[in-house]
Design an enzyme around this catalytic site. Sequence first.
Site, mmCIF file in Angstrom:
data_model
loop_
_atom_site.group_PDB
_atom_site.id
_atom_site.type_symbol
_atom_site.label_atom_id
_atom_site.label_comp_id
_atom_site.label_asym_id
_atom_site.label_seq_id
_atom_site.Cartn_x
_atom_site.Cartn_y
_atom_site.Cartn_z
ATOM 1 N N LYS A 22 0.753 -1.125 0.004
ATOM 2 C CA LYS A 22 0.075 -0.045 0.066
ATOM 3 C C LYS A 22 0.901 1.266 -0.002
ATOM 4 C CE LYS A 22 -1.780 1.644 4.039
ATOM 5 N NZ LYS A 22 -1.520 2.991 4.298
ATOM 6 N N ASN A 23 1.876 1.185 0.914
ATOM 7 C CA ASN A 23 2.738 2.323 1.133
ATOM 8 C C ASN A 23 3.603 2.640 -0.076
ATOM 9 O OD1 ASN A 23 1.194 3.001 3.215
ATOM 10 N ND2 ASN A 23 2.753 2.474 4.770
ATOM 11 N N CYS A 116 -4.915 12.875 12.149
ATOM 12 C CA CYS A 116 -5.796 11.585 11.602
ATOM 13 C C CYS A 116 -5.839 10.895 13.142
ATOM 14 C CB CYS A 116 -5.293 10.841 10.792
ATOM 15 S SG CYS A 116 -3.646 9.918 11.130
ATOM 16 N N ASP A 305 4.343 0.634 12.333
ATOM 17 C CA ASP A 305 3.099 -0.041 11.584
ATOM 18 C C ASP A 305 2.905 -1.331 11.928
ATOM 19 O OD1 ASP A 305 3.497 1.789 8.296
ATOM 20 O OD2 ASP A 305 2.713 2.504 10.326
ATOM 21 N N ARG A 397 -8.755 -0.029 4.872
ATOM 22 C CA ARG A 397 -7.949 0.801 4.100
ATOM 23 C C ARG A 397 -6.684 0.031 3.605
ATOM 24 N NH1 ARG A 397 -6.126 4.864 7.775
ATOM 25 N NH2 ARG A 397 -4.641 4.859 6.131
HETATM 26 C C1 EPZ Z 1 4.346 7.010 6.115
HETATM 27 O O1 EPZ Z 1 3.616 7.919 6.744
HETATM 28 C C2 EPZ Z 1 3.385 5.819 6.084
HETATM 29 N N1 EPZ Z 1 2.304 5.960 5.325
HETATM 30 C C3 EPZ Z 1 2.872 5.436 7.531
HETATM 31 O O2 EPZ Z 1 2.012 4.235 7.457
HETATM 32 C C4 EPZ Z 1 4.096 5.012 8.232
HETATM 33 O O3 EPZ Z 1 3.681 4.730 9.841
HETATM 34 C C5 EPZ Z 1 5.038 6.235 8.355
HETATM 35 O O4 EPZ Z 1 5.497 6.502 7.010
HETATM 36 C C6 EPZ Z 1 6.251 5.751 9.106
HETATM 37 O O5 EPZ Z 1 6.863 4.725 8.577
HETATM 38 C C7 EPZ Z 1 2.160 5.988 3.812
HETATM 39 O O6 EPZ Z 1 3.422 5.709 3.545
HETATM 40 C C8 EPZ Z 1 1.282 6.263 3.000
HETATM 41 P P1 EPZ Z 1 6.387 10.139 8.383
HETATM 42 P P2 EPZ Z 1 4.110 9.526 6.998
HETATM 43 O O7 EPZ Z 1 6.293 11.293 7.567
HETATM 44 O O8 EPZ Z 1 4.979 9.562 5.546
HETATM 45 C C9 EPZ Z 1 6.817 13.410 11.779
HETATM 46 C C10 EPZ Z 1 0.191 2.876 7.652
HETATM 47 O O9 EPZ Z 1 -0.338 2.516 8.937
HETATM 48 N N2 EPZ Z 1 6.673 14.465 10.884
HETATM 49 O O10 EPZ Z 1 7.590 9.351 8.204
HETATM 50 O O11 EPZ Z 1 3.032 10.432 7.102
HETATM 51 C C11 EPZ Z 1 5.494 12.767 12.085
HETATM 52 O O12 EPZ Z 1 4.820 13.456 13.065
HETATM 53 C C12 EPZ Z 1 0.750 4.435 7.707
HETATM 54 O O13 EPZ Z 1 0.408 2.200 6.667
HETATM 55 C C13 EPZ Z 1 6.865 15.723 11.056
HETATM 56 O O14 EPZ Z 1 7.264 15.984 12.201
HETATM 57 O O15 EPZ Z 1 5.172 9.215 8.118
HETATM 58 C C14 EPZ Z 1 5.690 11.408 12.583
HETATM 59 O O16 EPZ Z 1 6.373 11.561 13.951
HETATM 60 C C15 EPZ Z 1 0.379 4.899 9.207
HETATM 61 N N3 EPZ Z 1 6.652 16.804 9.942
HETATM 62 C C16 EPZ Z 1 7.134 11.096 11.894
HETATM 63 O O17 EPZ Z 1 7.569 12.250 11.001
HETATM 64 C C17 EPZ Z 1 6.478 16.252 8.624
HETATM 65 O O18 EPZ Z 1 6.241 17.101 7.644
HETATM 66 C C18 EPZ Z 1 7.021 9.902 10.623
HETATM 67 O O19 EPZ Z 1 6.090 10.430 9.907
HETATM 68 C C19 EPZ Z 1 6.137 14.870 8.493
HETATM 69 C C20 EPZ Z 1 6.358 14.151 9.390
#
Ligand code: EPZ
Length: 418
Positions: A22-23, A116, A305, A397
């Site tokens: 998915k990701n 979310c 995840d 989802r």
């Molecule tokens: C991706 O989300 C995945 N989703 C998530 O999977 C996964 O949990 C996450 O990466 C971490 O591996 C997809 O790929 C569609 P991040 P993403 O930006 O990109 C902070 C699932 O269950 N952050 O790596 O949103 C954030 O708050 C989903 O399949 C900032 O502070 O994750 C978090 O603490 C859930 N500022 C950390 O980084 C930003 O601009 C990790 O977030 C962006 C992120």
Amino acid sequence: MDKFIIDGGEKLYGKIALQSAKNTVLPLLAASVLTDEQVRIRNVPTINDVENMLHILSEVGCVIRRNKEYVVIDSSNAVSHEIPARLTRELRSSVFMLGSVLTRFQRAKISYPGGCDIGLRPIDLHLSSLKRLGVKIIEKDGYIECQAEKLQGAEILLDFPSVGATENIILAAVKAEGCTIIRNAAKEPEIIDLQNFLNAMGARIRGAGGGTIVIEGVKRLRGIDYTPIGDRIEAGTYLIAAATCGGEIQTIGVPPENIAALLHKLRENGCKIHTKNDKIELSSDGRLKSVNIVETMPFPGFPTDMQAQYGALCATARGTTLIVENLFETRYRYAAELKRMGADVIVRDRTAIIRGVERLHGACVTASDLRGGAALVIAALKAEGQSAVMDLSHVDRGYADFEGKLKKLGAKIKRVRI
Ligand code: EPZ
């Protein structure tokens, strides 16, 4: 709203062929607007996040053809740079459409994706990185409006190795003027898959999987026929289910190195695991011993995840497990539901202490997010007696044919429409 009725206590046996991740499919679909030639992506899972991303693509003017084997996206007539608000709310990860829509149209408009079910999900790293590439950003009335007459390569250092921000930068830099360097980039396998996909379209990207990624802007990208990597989180979910319930399963389509941190913990729990190429075989007697501590980390650390699913395993492992969730603020909403099944869990902020109990008993529990819902299914498969897992919109989802695959492994599970 659907629910699962699960009669627990069955061991799980058999083979699981995994869906495309998915990701990785989500950013690849976003990247399909970077060419006006046809893009074919194979083995795309039938899950709601993908359906929502396809809706977004058709809203910007792409023509989508879909059958069981593949999706074909033709964005030659794509016209709109605006990503509809109702779809952004449905699919937070639509935020990385920003990078590809900007590259295609030099402007983009998206409603603020907001938080979310698992946390605040800020996008400050996305926006500050796009500004480094010469994007003018106005945030007003809940919308983000971006303008970039010309995207300019730049050096970008990410405060945190954000997966989405890394992907957005790549999608905005791939046809920019000059060279872009991302330091402290996310190292997830999905980033490598995005690099391979774009390079096969004619991009010039190197370093994905390491902390520094170099993107040299190119003029054109051509169409492609591509099969994404297997879903490592789906694989991990079924492996945790078999570890928890006992039995012997084999996952096919995900190389062990993509979930090495989980396999390491499952071996410590007492599971027997053999791997060969993209096959992972796990056997378990269902009476596991707990490991002391699990901390979620960016790849290659223990994946956030898989935290909820692993929490369900700890509920009946002998001993106490300390879980620390370092990525998201509210990823323990499944814990209260586990307690309704007899689990002994204490949650304080980002830490959970789970003391293994002899058995869980069936109960009516409600999912509140995707991976938490998977955790409740695993706990119900383990529990004695019958459980109902409510609000399947979350697991739908991210897991294609969840009950069908579990039934094939011997689980007593059925979906009931209410
Ligand atoms: C991706 O989300 C995945 N989703 C998530 O999977 C996964 O949990 C996450 O990466 C971490 O591996 C997809 O790929 C569609 P991040 P993403 O930006 O990109 C902070 C699932 O269950 N952050 O790596 O949103 C954030 O708050 C989903 O399949 C900032 O502070 O994750 C978090 O603490 C859930 N500022 C950390 O980084 C930003 O601009 C990790 O977030 C962006 C992120």
